[in-house]
Design a protein around this motif. Structure first.
Motif, short mmCIF file in Angstrom:
data_model
loop_
_atom_site.label_atom_id
_atom_site.label_comp_id
_atom_site.label_asym_id
_atom_site.label_seq_id
_atom_site.Cartn_x
_atom_site.Cartn_y
_atom_site.Cartn_z
N LEU A 127 53.83 33.58 -69.56
CA LEU A 127 52.69 33.54 -70.49
C LEU A 127 52.77 32.37 -71.45
N THR A 128 53.88 32.25 -72.18
CA THR A 128 54.00 31.25 -73.24
C THR A 128 53.94 29.83 -72.69
N GLU A 129 53.28 28.94 -73.45
CA GLU A 129 53.14 27.54 -73.04
C GLU A 129 53.65 26.61 -74.15
N PRO A 130 53.94 25.34 -73.80
CA PRO A 130 54.53 24.42 -74.77
C PRO A 130 53.67 24.22 -76.02
N ALA A 139 46.39 28.05 -77.06
CA ALA A 139 47.32 27.12 -76.43
C ALA A 139 47.30 27.16 -74.90
N LEU A 140 46.84 28.25 -74.32
CA LEU A 140 46.98 28.42 -72.88
C LEU A 140 46.08 27.47 -72.11
N SER A 141 46.71 26.68 -71.24
CA SER A 141 45.95 25.70 -70.46
C SER A 141 46.27 25.73 -68.96
N THR A 142 47.25 26.54 -68.54
CA THR A 142 47.52 26.67 -67.11
C THR A 142 46.28 27.22 -66.42
N TYR A 143 45.86 26.55 -65.35
CA TYR A 143 44.57 26.85 -64.73
C TYR A 143 44.75 27.31 -63.29
N ALA A 144 43.96 28.32 -62.90
CA ALA A 144 43.89 28.76 -61.51
C ALA A 144 42.47 28.55 -61.00
N VAL A 145 42.36 27.83 -59.90
CA VAL A 145 41.04 27.50 -59.33
C VAL A 145 40.93 28.09 -57.93
N GLU A 146 39.77 28.66 -57.64
CA GLU A 146 39.53 29.18 -56.29
C GLU A 146 39.37 28.04 -55.29
N LYS A 147 40.01 28.18 -54.16
CA LYS A 147 39.89 27.19 -53.08
C LYS A 147 39.94 27.96 -51.76
N ASP A 148 38.76 28.12 -51.14
CA ASP A 148 38.64 28.90 -49.91
C ASP A 148 39.18 30.31 -50.14
#
Length: 387
Positions: A127-130, A139-148
């Motif tokens: 969870l925690t980010e720099p 602060a959260l910027s980790t991204y999940a993108v749909e691809k197929d």
């Protein structure tokens, strides 16, 4: 509030105390603190043999379905013996089982929960980010993108407990580009050995035998079915799962305080100075009395919060109070303990130096004591002081 323990609960508590006395000796804990970054597999297996990992898993999935109060009774002796071991072994109780139990589909529950109960899986929560710790939404910027038929994850996490030995990670990501922060998060199950995951060690002074590490996700692909709960609702789902974490962190402080108190009480009785035992010195009695008071207050608040949680009652104020009282009590006890032991308090031969180091870990985790106070007053009708 008085919580009367049942006969079965008292037996559970004594069993765990006996186990910790046998398996987590001072010498073994000191060796782990100096030589390993996670408890050895042989110790993990011993915890598994006594049913530790199945304790929190529902009975229909192979567990014991114990209550939070029950879990406190079996975890407090572990935290007293070693906060690092308590953290390492307790991660599955805090993050693995609860996320799957509360958010998982029936298919996910049947796939993962029996394996957690059997001690076959290690997990962590990423969870925690720099950019921030307590400021999750900002602060959260980790991204999940749909691809197929997949999700592709990119980003970075930091201070993640046990990620370097995990089989699966529970990863919180942004998935909604045009939504407010509270409506943009989703939760995923990510195999820890996936291509594109890099683990980096973070040297720290505390909890040496339970490392916290950094994680980089670079084009990490996971099946679409690995989402936990509803897309975009991760923030609200996260709160429900993580609130009990503060109960566990308060228990860490209680374990530390009890360990320090016991060491110091024994020491003042056998240490002599100025013609007699130092136990006769008023200031040292004051230090010990303060420890005893803080232990009692923290334990009462923590077990009350666990009881309220078990009975479906609001417990947010109590769990934040417990976290503050236990964390600050542990810090005071560590400082007092070092003073009582004098020069020996900073010698590696004695455990006091480890207690001093370990207590720093719970001052800011999972939120800082200052933020916990803000949350308490928010429930009293005051505005969010950080906004």
């Amino acid at each position: 509030m008085i919580i009367e323990l049942t006969k079965e609960q008292k037996m559970l508590q004594k069993e765990m105390q006996r186990f910790c006395k046998k398996e987590l000796t001072p010498e073994y804990v000191a060796w782990m603190d100096e030589n390993v970054n996670f408890p050895p597999q042989e110790l993990w297996d011993k915890f598994n043999e006594i049913g530790y990992f199945r304790a929190s898993i529902p009975e229909e999935y192979g567990g014991d379905g114990l209550s939070w109060v029950d879990l406190m009774l079996i975890q407090e002796p572990v935290f007293k013996a070693s906060m690092s071991v308590g953290m390492a072994m307790g991660v599955n109780h805090a993050f693995g089982g609860p996320f799957i139990k509360h958010l998982g589909t029936e298919e996910q529950k049947r796939e993962f929960l029996p394996k957690f109960a059997e001690g076959k899986l290690k997990t962590c929560m990423a969870l925690t980010e720099p950019g921030g710790g307590t400021d999750i939404l900002g602060a959260l910027s980790t991204y999940a993108v749909e691809k197929d038929d997949r999700w592709v994850i990119n980003g970075e996490k930091v201070f993640i407990t046990g990620a370097h030995v995990a089989d699966y990670m529970v990863v919180i990501c942004k998935t909604e580009e045009n939504e407010s922060p509270s409506k943009s998060l989703s939760i995923f199950i990510v195999p820890a050995k996936s291509d594109g995951i890099t683990i980096s060690k973070i040297p720290k002074i505390s909890c040496h035998h339970c490392d916290s590490v950094g994680i980089t996700f670079k084009d990490v692909e996971i099946p679409k079915k690995n989402i936990l709960g509803a897309r975009g609702k991760g923030w609200y789902q996260l709160i429900d799962v993580l609130n009990p974490e503060r109960i566990a962190v308060a228990l860490m402080g209680i374990g530390l305080m009890q360990a320090i108190y016991d060491e110091c009480l024994a020491y003042v009785k056998q240490r002599h100075a100025f013609g007699g035992p130092i136990s006769r010195f008023q200031i040292l009695q004051k230090y010990l009395a303060d420890m005893a008071i803080n232990i009692e207050n923290a334990r009462n608040l923590t077990y009350k919060a666990a009881w309220l949680c078990d009975h479906g009652r609001p417990y947010h104020v109590e769990t934040n109070m417990a976290k503050v009282v236990a964390a600050e009590g542990a810090m005071n006890a560590a400082v007092y303990g070092a003073e009582i032991f004098g020069g020996y308090g900073i010698c590696m031969e004695y455990p006091i130096q480890r207690y001093v180091r370990d207590t720093f870990q719970i001052q800011f985790s999972p939120i800082s004591n200052e933020m916990a106070r803000n949350v308490i007053m928010q429930f009293q009708g005051l505005p969010k002081s950080w906004s």
